[in-house]
Design a protein around this motif. Structure first.
Motif, short mmCIF file in Angstrom:
data_model
loop_
_atom_site.label_atom_id
_atom_site.label_comp_id
_atom_site.label_asym_id
_atom_site.label_seq_id
_atom_site.Cartn_x
_atom_site.Cartn_y
_atom_site.Cartn_z
N CYS A 78 -94.74 -15.50 -25.65
CA CYS A 78 -95.17 -15.80 -24.29
C CYS A 78 -94.01 -16.05 -23.33
O CYS A 78 -94.06 -16.98 -22.52
CB CYS A 78 -96.12 -17.00 -24.31
SG CYS A 78 -97.72 -16.59 -24.98
N THR A 87 -99.68 -14.99 -27.86
CA THR A 87 -100.34 -14.09 -26.92
C THR A 87 -101.50 -13.35 -27.57
O THR A 87 -101.51 -13.11 -28.77
CB THR A 87 -99.36 -13.02 -26.37
OG1 THR A 87 -98.85 -12.29 -27.46
CG2 THR A 87 -98.26 -13.63 -25.57
N ASN A 90 -102.93 -10.06 -23.02
CA ASN A 90 -102.35 -10.45 -21.73
C ASN A 90 -102.58 -11.92 -21.37
O ASN A 90 -102.54 -12.29 -20.20
CB ASN A 90 -102.87 -9.54 -20.60
CG ASN A 90 -101.84 -9.40 -19.49
OD1 ASN A 90 -100.64 -9.37 -19.75
ND2 ASN A 90 -102.30 -9.33 -18.27
N ASN A 91 -102.84 -12.75 -22.37
CA ASN A 91 -102.99 -14.19 -22.16
C ASN A 91 -102.12 -14.93 -23.16
O ASN A 91 -101.89 -14.46 -24.27
CB ASN A 91 -104.44 -14.63 -22.37
CG ASN A 91 -105.37 -14.06 -21.33
OD1 ASN A 91 -105.15 -14.20 -20.14
ND2 ASN A 91 -106.42 -13.40 -21.79
N ASN A 113 -98.52 -26.02 -16.91
CA ASN A 113 -98.59 -24.84 -16.05
C ASN A 113 -99.62 -23.84 -16.58
O ASN A 113 -99.38 -22.64 -16.63
CB ASN A 113 -97.21 -24.19 -15.90
CG ASN A 113 -97.19 -23.18 -14.77
OD1 ASN A 113 -97.95 -23.29 -13.81
ND2 ASN A 113 -96.33 -22.18 -14.88
N SER A 114 -100.76 -24.36 -17.00
CA SER A 114 -101.82 -23.52 -17.55
C SER A 114 -103.16 -24.15 -17.21
O SER A 114 -103.23 -25.16 -16.51
CB SER A 114 -101.66 -23.39 -19.06
OG SER A 114 -101.71 -24.66 -19.67
N ASP A 120 -112.71 -14.93 -20.71
CA ASP A 120 -112.81 -13.80 -19.79
C ASP A 120 -113.92 -12.83 -20.17
O ASP A 120 -114.57 -12.25 -19.30
CB ASP A 120 -111.48 -13.02 -19.76
CG ASP A 120 -110.41 -13.77 -18.98
OD1 ASP A 120 -110.74 -14.40 -17.96
OD2 ASP A 120 -109.25 -13.71 -19.40
N HIS A 193 -102.83 -19.42 -20.36
CA HIS A 193 -102.09 -18.95 -19.18
C HIS A 193 -102.15 -17.44 -19.16
O HIS A 193 -101.82 -16.77 -20.13
CB HIS A 193 -100.63 -19.41 -19.25
CG HIS A 193 -99.82 -18.99 -18.09
ND1 HIS A 193 -99.83 -19.68 -16.90
CD2 HIS A 193 -99.01 -17.92 -17.90
CE1 HIS A 193 -99.04 -19.06 -16.04
NE2 HIS A 193 -98.54 -18.00 -16.63
N LYS A 194 -102.62 -16.90 -18.06
CA LYS A 194 -102.71 -15.44 -17.92
C LYS A 194 -101.34 -14.90 -17.57
O LYS A 194 -100.69 -15.36 -16.65
CB LYS A 194 -103.73 -15.06 -16.86
CG LYS A 194 -104.04 -13.57 -16.80
CD LYS A 194 -105.19 -13.26 -15.88
CE LYS A 194 -106.54 -13.46 -16.53
NZ LYS A 194 -106.81 -12.66 -17.69
N LEU A 195 -100.88 -13.91 -18.35
CA LEU A 195 -99.60 -13.26 -18.08
C LEU A 195 -99.74 -12.29 -16.92
O LEU A 195 -100.76 -11.64 -16.78
CB LEU A 195 -99.10 -12.52 -19.33
CG LEU A 195 -98.75 -13.38 -20.53
CD1 LEU A 195 -98.50 -12.51 -21.75
CD2 LEU A 195 -97.53 -14.24 -20.24
N GLU A 196 -98.69 -12.20 -16.14
CA GLU A 196 -98.71 -11.25 -15.02
C GLU A 196 -98.30 -9.89 -15.53
O GLU A 196 -97.43 -9.76 -16.37
CB GLU A 196 -97.75 -11.75 -13.93
CG GLU A 196 -98.19 -13.09 -13.36
CD GLU A 196 -97.16 -13.67 -12.42
OE1 GLU A 196 -96.24 -12.94 -11.99
OE2 GLU A 196 -97.29 -14.86 -12.10
N ASN A 197 -98.93 -8.88 -14.99
CA ASN A 197 -98.60 -7.51 -15.40
C ASN A 197 -97.26 -7.06 -14.82
O ASN A 197 -96.88 -7.30 -13.78
CB ASN A 197 -99.70 -6.53 -14.99
CG ASN A 197 -100.96 -6.78 -15.81
OD1 ASN A 197 -100.89 -7.23 -16.95
ND2 ASN A 197 -102.11 -6.48 -15.23
#
Length: 197
Positions: A78, A87, A90-91, A113-114, A120, A193-197
């Motif tokens: 992550c 992970t 994408n999370n 920070n999550s 989803d 925490h959702k990862l940014e693309n």
């Protein structure tokens, strides 16, 4: 009556005991002690075997989760999050094996920070079921008869089993089901925490 010719039961017992000792046989008292010691040894051995072979299911579950998570960590990490995070799709997830109230869990995840674990889609729910995660989720209601809501205010479409109708106004993912629970009752929680693309 003459004392020498009279036989008392105690004297007979003493004579029998002496005869057995002479022959090398245990006395009745020694036999009783041996039986008691044998029973104690059996109970201790049985207990030891049970302790060695019995591992609490929670410990097995935690070990199974840890090994699956370790595999996931090796596949993808992550990024800037600590190595305890893993992970999936994408999370990033962080399973915390400490118990907090529903509000305490929300705050603890925010400090990392999550957010508290939200779902989803059905695929993610199946994945979390495979890990047998128990975690608060950010779903609540104002009281019995009110609709279940996500923390962001949207209506929750997930089916929540109402196991505590009076006090169960917060939702927990447990054994693959979503159940109502008392918001003040401490439960495990997972941060996401959702990862940014």
């Amino acid at each position: 009556m003459n004392n020498q010719t009279q036989n008392y039961p105690e004297q007979n017992l003493a004579k029998d005991s002496r005869k057995q000792q002479v022959r090398g046989l245990p006395s009745p008292q020694e036999e009783i002690v041996a039986v008691i010691l044998g029973i104690i040894c059996f109970v201790l051995t049985y207990t030891l075997v049970r302790v060695i072979t019995f591992i609490p299911p929670a410990l097995i579950q935690e070990q199974n989760n840890s090994s699956r998570i370790t595999r996931l960590q090796k596949e993808d990490h992550c990024g800037r999050f600590p190595k305890d995070w893993f992970t999936y799709s994408n999370n990033c997830y962080y399973i915390i094996f400490e118990e907090k109230t529903w509000n305490g869990s929300l705050t603890a995840c925010a400090s990392r920070n999550s957010t508290l674990l939200y779902l989803d889609n059905e695929e993610e729910l199946k994945f979390l079921k495979s890990l047998s995660i128990m975690s608060w989720i950010p779903v609540f209601r104002e009281g019995r008869g009110h609709p279940w809501m996500w923390q962001n205010g949207s209506t929750c479409k997930l089916q929540v089993l109402d196991v505590l109708p009076e006090k169960g106004n917060c939702a927990v993912l447990s054994s693959g089901d979503i159940k109502s629970d008392d918001c003040e009752f401490p439960n495990f929680y997972t941060c996401k925490h959702k990862l940014e693309n």
